[in-house]
Design a protein around this motif. Structure first.
Motif, short mmCIF file in Angstrom:
data_model
loop_
_atom_site.label_atom_id
_atom_site.label_comp_id
_atom_site.label_asym_id
_atom_site.label_seq_id
_atom_site.Cartn_x
_atom_site.Cartn_y
_atom_site.Cartn_z
N ILE A 61 -1.89 -13.22 4.78
CA ILE A 61 -2.22 -12.30 3.69
C ILE A 61 -3.72 -12.05 3.64
CG2 ILE A 61 -2.18 -12.03 1.17
CD1 ILE A 61 0.41 -13.72 1.18
N LEU A 62 -4.50 -13.11 3.83
CA LEU A 62 -5.96 -12.94 3.83
C LEU A 62 -6.42 -12.09 5.02
CD1 LEU A 62 -7.13 -16.57 2.92
CD2 LEU A 62 -7.00 -14.58 1.40
N ALA A 63 -5.69 -12.15 6.13
CA ALA A 63 -6.08 -11.40 7.32
C ALA A 63 -5.96 -9.90 7.13
CB ALA A 63 -5.25 -11.85 8.52
N VAL A 64 -5.16 -9.46 6.14
CA VAL A 64 -5.05 -8.02 5.85
C VAL A 64 -5.76 -7.69 4.53
CG1 VAL A 64 -2.90 -7.83 7.15
CG2 VAL A 64 -2.80 -8.19 4.67
N ASN A 65 -6.46 -8.67 3.97
CA ASN A 65 -7.23 -8.54 2.72
C ASN A 65 -6.34 -8.31 1.50
OD1 ASN A 65 -9.74 -8.80 1.47
ND2 ASN A 65 -10.11 -6.58 1.45
N GLY A 66 -5.14 -8.88 1.55
CA GLY A 66 -4.28 -8.85 0.37
C GLY A 66 -3.73 -7.47 0.04
N LEU A 67 -3.43 -7.28 -1.23
CA LEU A 67 -2.85 -6.02 -1.69
C LEU A 67 -3.94 -5.01 -2.02
CD1 LEU A 67 -0.87 -8.51 -3.20
CD2 LEU A 67 0.52 -6.46 -3.16
N ASP A 68 -3.59 -3.74 -1.94
CA ASP A 68 -4.51 -2.65 -2.25
C ASP A 68 -4.61 -2.51 -3.77
OD1 ASP A 68 -5.77 -0.22 -2.75
OD2 ASP A 68 -4.81 0.79 -1.07
N ILE B 143 3.70 -2.94 5.32
CA ILE B 143 3.38 -2.19 6.53
C ILE B 143 2.12 -2.74 7.18
CG2 ILE B 143 2.60 0.08 7.37
CD1 ILE B 143 4.49 1.29 5.23
N ARG B 144 1.11 -3.04 6.36
CA ARG B 144 -0.13 -3.60 6.94
C ARG B 144 0.10 -4.98 7.54
NH1 ARG B 144 -3.62 -4.78 3.46
NH2 ARG B 144 -2.66 -4.11 1.48
N LEU B 145 0.94 -5.79 6.91
CA LEU B 145 1.29 -7.08 7.51
C LEU B 145 1.96 -6.87 8.87
CD1 LEU B 145 2.72 -9.16 4.52
CD2 LEU B 145 0.66 -9.70 5.83
N ALA B 146 2.92 -5.94 8.92
CA ALA B 146 3.60 -5.67 10.19
C ALA B 146 2.64 -5.14 11.24
CB ALA B 146 4.75 -4.68 9.95
N ASN B 147 1.71 -4.27 10.82
CA ASN B 147 0.71 -3.75 11.75
C ASN B 147 -0.17 -4.86 12.32
OD1 ASN B 147 1.62 -1.14 11.29
ND2 ASN B 147 -0.01 -0.62 9.85
N SER B 148 -0.36 -5.92 11.55
CA SER B 148 -1.18 -7.05 12.00
C SER B 148 -0.42 -8.01 12.90
CB SER B 148 -1.74 -7.82 10.80
OG SER B 148 -0.72 -8.61 10.19
N THR C 278 -1.54 5.35 11.08
CA THR C 278 -2.79 4.88 11.66
C THR C 278 -2.75 3.43 12.14
OG1 THR C 278 -3.67 4.14 9.53
CG2 THR C 278 -4.06 6.45 10.15
N GLY C 279 -1.70 2.68 11.78
CA GLY C 279 -1.67 1.27 12.12
C GLY C 279 -2.63 0.45 11.28
N LYS C 280 -2.93 0.92 10.11
CA LYS C 280 -3.91 0.28 9.23
C LYS C 280 -3.52 -1.17 8.94
CE LYS C 280 -5.98 0.76 4.63
NZ LYS C 280 -6.07 1.61 3.41
N ILE C 281 -4.53 -2.04 8.90
CA ILE C 281 -4.34 -3.46 8.62
C ILE C 281 -5.10 -3.89 7.36
CG2 ILE C 281 -4.87 -5.79 9.44
CD1 ILE C 281 -4.30 -4.78 12.29
N TRP C 282 -6.33 -3.49 7.24
CA TRP C 282 -7.25 -4.01 6.22
C TRP C 282 -7.21 -3.15 4.95
CZ3 TRP C 282 -9.77 -8.51 6.01
CH2 TRP C 282 -10.83 -8.66 5.13
N ALA C 283 -7.10 -3.81 3.79
CA ALA C 283 -7.20 -3.12 2.50
C ALA C 283 -8.66 -3.08 2.07
CB ALA C 283 -6.37 -3.83 1.45
N GLU C 284 -9.22 -1.87 1.99
CA GLU C 284 -10.63 -1.76 1.60
C GLU C 284 -10.86 -2.32 0.19
OE1 GLU C 284 -8.87 0.72 2.84
OE2 GLU C 284 -9.83 1.18 4.77
N ALA C 285 -9.94 -2.04 -0.73
CA ALA C 285 -10.04 -2.55 -2.09
C ALA C 285 -9.05 -3.70 -2.21
CB ALA C 285 -9.74 -1.46 -3.11
N GLY C 286 -9.42 -4.84 -1.66
CA GLY C 286 -8.52 -5.98 -1.63
C GLY C 286 -9.19 -7.22 -2.16
#
Length: 277
Positions: free
Chosen positions: A194-201, A215-220, A261-269
């Motif tokens: 969860i920390l690797a994708v910066n949590g929830l948006d 989706i971001r977890l799966a992309n990671s 885009t295969g996004k992984i990281w939540a900018e506002a996380g």
């Protein structure tokens, strides 16, 4: 592996009390319980204190912030950031969990996997009739009780009540044609993932935030495993006055972008954005 159950809540002390009673009677309890409180009043703190008094061996911590409207993702991120556990299990504070619920999530935990289950939904009249004794004696998971309440009208709802041996239900989960989406009312993952994708948006309010996170977890590389029939959970009915069609439409665009885009990281996380140079 240490574990924590994170329970999101907002001004629903009766439902939270019933939820915590279902936690207390788990075959395998989580190492700790975190109440992720989106700005509730003192009645919620009183409900937590009452359960702590009844079950002093059940460690509970209460993470709270001011009420600024629906900010479930914000308080969940705060709970995740302050947790010491290796593995995190998530439910909402209006969900009653089967005695084998925690054990099942821990049984299938893997670092490259998140788990996501389903809900058996009660109607308003049945929700209002549920008592503490119903929870403590396990009636809320009795097939006959659920059928009489009208919660098992569909075959899949019957399967969600775990009426068959677990190996049979687990095999059905592998072949049942359902998307492996994150469900914040019945989900789990390693905290490191969860920390690797910066949590929830935190910009996403009601409607779509769970799916975007999954989706971001799966992309990671952390793929979904559905516990559709082996982690039973009964959902108490409640109004959704915070539902906003305009925000839901905007969230759908974010979900599509994360897929495209295969996004992984939540900018506002969990970790705030770096300040501009």
């Amino acid at each position: 592996m240490t574990s924590e159950l994170i329970i999101s809540t907002y001004n629903s002390p009766r439902a939270l009390l019933l939820t915590l009673l279902s936690v207390a009677r788990q075959d395998v309890r989580p190492g700790s319980v975190c109440i992720a409180d989106d700005g509730s009043g003192p009645e919620t703190a009183a409900a937590i204190a009452a359960v702590q008094a009844r079950y002093p061996d059940l460690p509970i911590r209460h993470v709270w912030h001011d009420d600024r409207g629906f900010e479930k993702n914000v308080i969940l991120n705060k709970a995740i950031a302050t947790s010491d556990a290796d593995y995190l299990i998530f439910i909402d504070g209006d969900c009653l969990i089967h005695p084998g619920f925690i054990a099942r999530h821990l049984e299938v935990a893997r670092r490259d996997r998140f788990c996501s289950g389903s809900l058996i939904r009660l109607d308003d009249a049945t929700t209002k009739s549920v008592t503490e004794v119903d929870v403590l004696e396990g009636r809320v998971f009795d097939i006959g009780w659920l059928r009489r309440s009208g919660a098992l009208r569909r075959f899949t709802a019957w399967l969600k009540a775990a009426p068959l041996p677990k190996p049979v239900l687990a095999a059905l989960e592998h072949v049942y044609p359902v998307g492996r989406n994150w469900c914040g009312g019945n989900g789990s993952a390693y905290r490191d993932a969860i920390l690797a994708v910066n949590g929830l948006d935190e910009t996403m309010k009601y409607g779509g935030g769970d799916k975007e996170f999954g989706i971001r977890l799966a992309n990671s590389g952390v793929k979904g495993r559905h516990l559709r029939f082996t982690a039973p959970l009964v959902h108490l009915d409640h109004p959704r006055g915070y539902k906003d069609p305009e925000k839901i439409r905007a969230h759908r665009l974010k979900i599509a972008e994360a897929r495209r885009t295969g996004k992984i990281w939540a900018e506002a996380g969990i970790r705030p954005p770096e300040p501009a140079a």
